[in-house]
Design a protein around this motif. Structure first.
Motif, mmCIF file in Angstrom:
data_model
loop_
_atom_site.group_PDB
_atom_site.id
_atom_site.type_symbol
_atom_site.label_atom_id
_atom_site.label_comp_id
_atom_site.label_asym_id
_atom_site.label_seq_id
_atom_site.Cartn_x
_atom_site.Cartn_y
_atom_site.Cartn_z
ATOM 1 N N VAL A 14 -23.665 -11.840 -6.767
ATOM 2 C CA VAL A 14 -23.745 -11.625 -5.136
ATOM 3 C C VAL A 14 -23.061 -10.451 -4.669
ATOM 4 C CG1 VAL A 14 -23.581 -12.712 -2.962
ATOM 5 C CG2 VAL A 14 -24.229 -14.066 -4.727
ATOM 6 N N SER A 18 -24.232 -5.622 -3.462
ATOM 7 C CA SER A 18 -24.102 -4.957 -2.028
ATOM 8 C C SER A 18 -22.997 -3.798 -2.379
ATOM 9 C CB SER A 18 -23.495 -5.931 -1.163
ATOM 10 O OG SER A 18 -22.168 -6.306 -1.302
ATOM 11 N N ASP A 48 -22.641 -6.726 4.882
ATOM 12 C CA ASP A 48 -23.746 -6.844 3.977
ATOM 13 C C ASP A 48 -23.185 -7.852 2.926
ATOM 14 O OD1 ASP A 48 -25.012 -4.841 5.160
ATOM 15 O OD2 ASP A 48 -24.674 -3.279 3.581
ATOM 16 N N ARG A 51 -23.641 -11.994 4.123
ATOM 17 C CA ARG A 51 -24.485 -12.756 4.173
ATOM 18 C C ARG A 51 -25.035 -13.378 3.194
ATOM 19 N NH1 ARG A 51 -26.089 -7.626 6.511
ATOM 20 N NH2 ARG A 51 -25.881 -7.695 8.732
ATOM 21 N N PRO A 52 -25.081 -12.664 1.938
ATOM 22 C CA PRO A 52 -25.448 -13.419 0.645
ATOM 23 C C PRO A 52 -24.513 -14.608 0.466
ATOM 24 C CG PRO A 52 -24.988 -11.412 0.101
ATOM 25 C CD PRO A 52 -24.971 -11.298 1.524
ATOM 26 N N ARG A 54 -22.509 -16.291 2.440
ATOM 27 C CA ARG A 54 -22.889 -17.106 3.472
ATOM 28 C C ARG A 54 -23.994 -18.165 2.925
ATOM 29 N NH1 ARG A 54 -24.933 -14.710 8.327
ATOM 30 N NH2 ARG A 54 -26.837 -15.033 7.037
ATOM 31 N N ASP A 55 -24.942 -17.484 2.643
ATOM 32 C CA ASP A 55 -26.550 -18.193 2.368
ATOM 33 C C ASP A 55 -25.987 -19.078 0.927
ATOM 34 O OD1 ASP A 55 -27.390 -16.816 4.201
ATOM 35 O OD2 ASP A 55 -28.548 -15.511 3.011
ATOM 36 N N ARG A 56 -25.390 -18.404 0.105
ATOM 37 C CA ARG A 56 -25.097 -19.206 -1.188
ATOM 38 C C ARG A 56 -24.012 -20.376 -0.744
ATOM 39 N NH1 ARG A 56 -25.333 -16.635 -6.390
ATOM 40 N NH2 ARG A 56 -24.505 -18.767 -7.088
ATOM 41 N N SER A 58 -24.110 -22.271 2.032
ATOM 42 C CA SER A 58 -24.626 -22.998 2.730
ATOM 43 C C SER A 58 -26.076 -23.620 2.122
ATOM 44 C CB SER A 58 -25.226 -22.417 4.117
ATOM 45 O OG SER A 58 -26.095 -21.429 3.779
ATOM 46 N N ALA A 59 -26.258 -23.163 0.932
ATOM 47 C CA ALA A 59 -27.364 -23.841 -0.119
ATOM 48 C C ALA A 59 -27.105 -25.107 -0.491
ATOM 49 C CB ALA A 59 -27.692 -22.755 -1.051
#
Length: 59
Positions: A14, A18, A48, A51-52, A54-56, A58-59
């Motif tokens: 991840v 970036s 940058d 974001r990924p 956070r996404d990982r 919260s998945a």
């Protein structure tokens, strides 16, 4: 704070996806003695990467 989950995300690629462009922008701002450009690039680099992550998380 527990770092193991963050290290797992970082090793998963991840964070490696970036930053290259942002790092070039930071270096250019520093070379040109333009602190505003360097600061903006640093802020963008952090955003940058966040974001990924956070996404990982919260998945």
């Amino acid at each position: 704070m527990r770092y193991a989950p963050m290290l797992h995300i970082a090793r998963g690629g991840v964070l490696s996806k970036s930053g290259r462009q942002r790092h070039q922008e930071i270096a250019e701002g520093l070379r040109n003695l333009d602190p505003q450009a360097a600061e903006a690039a640093m802020q963008g680099d952090i955003a940058d990467a966040a974001r990924p992550i956070r996404d990982r998380l919260s998945a």
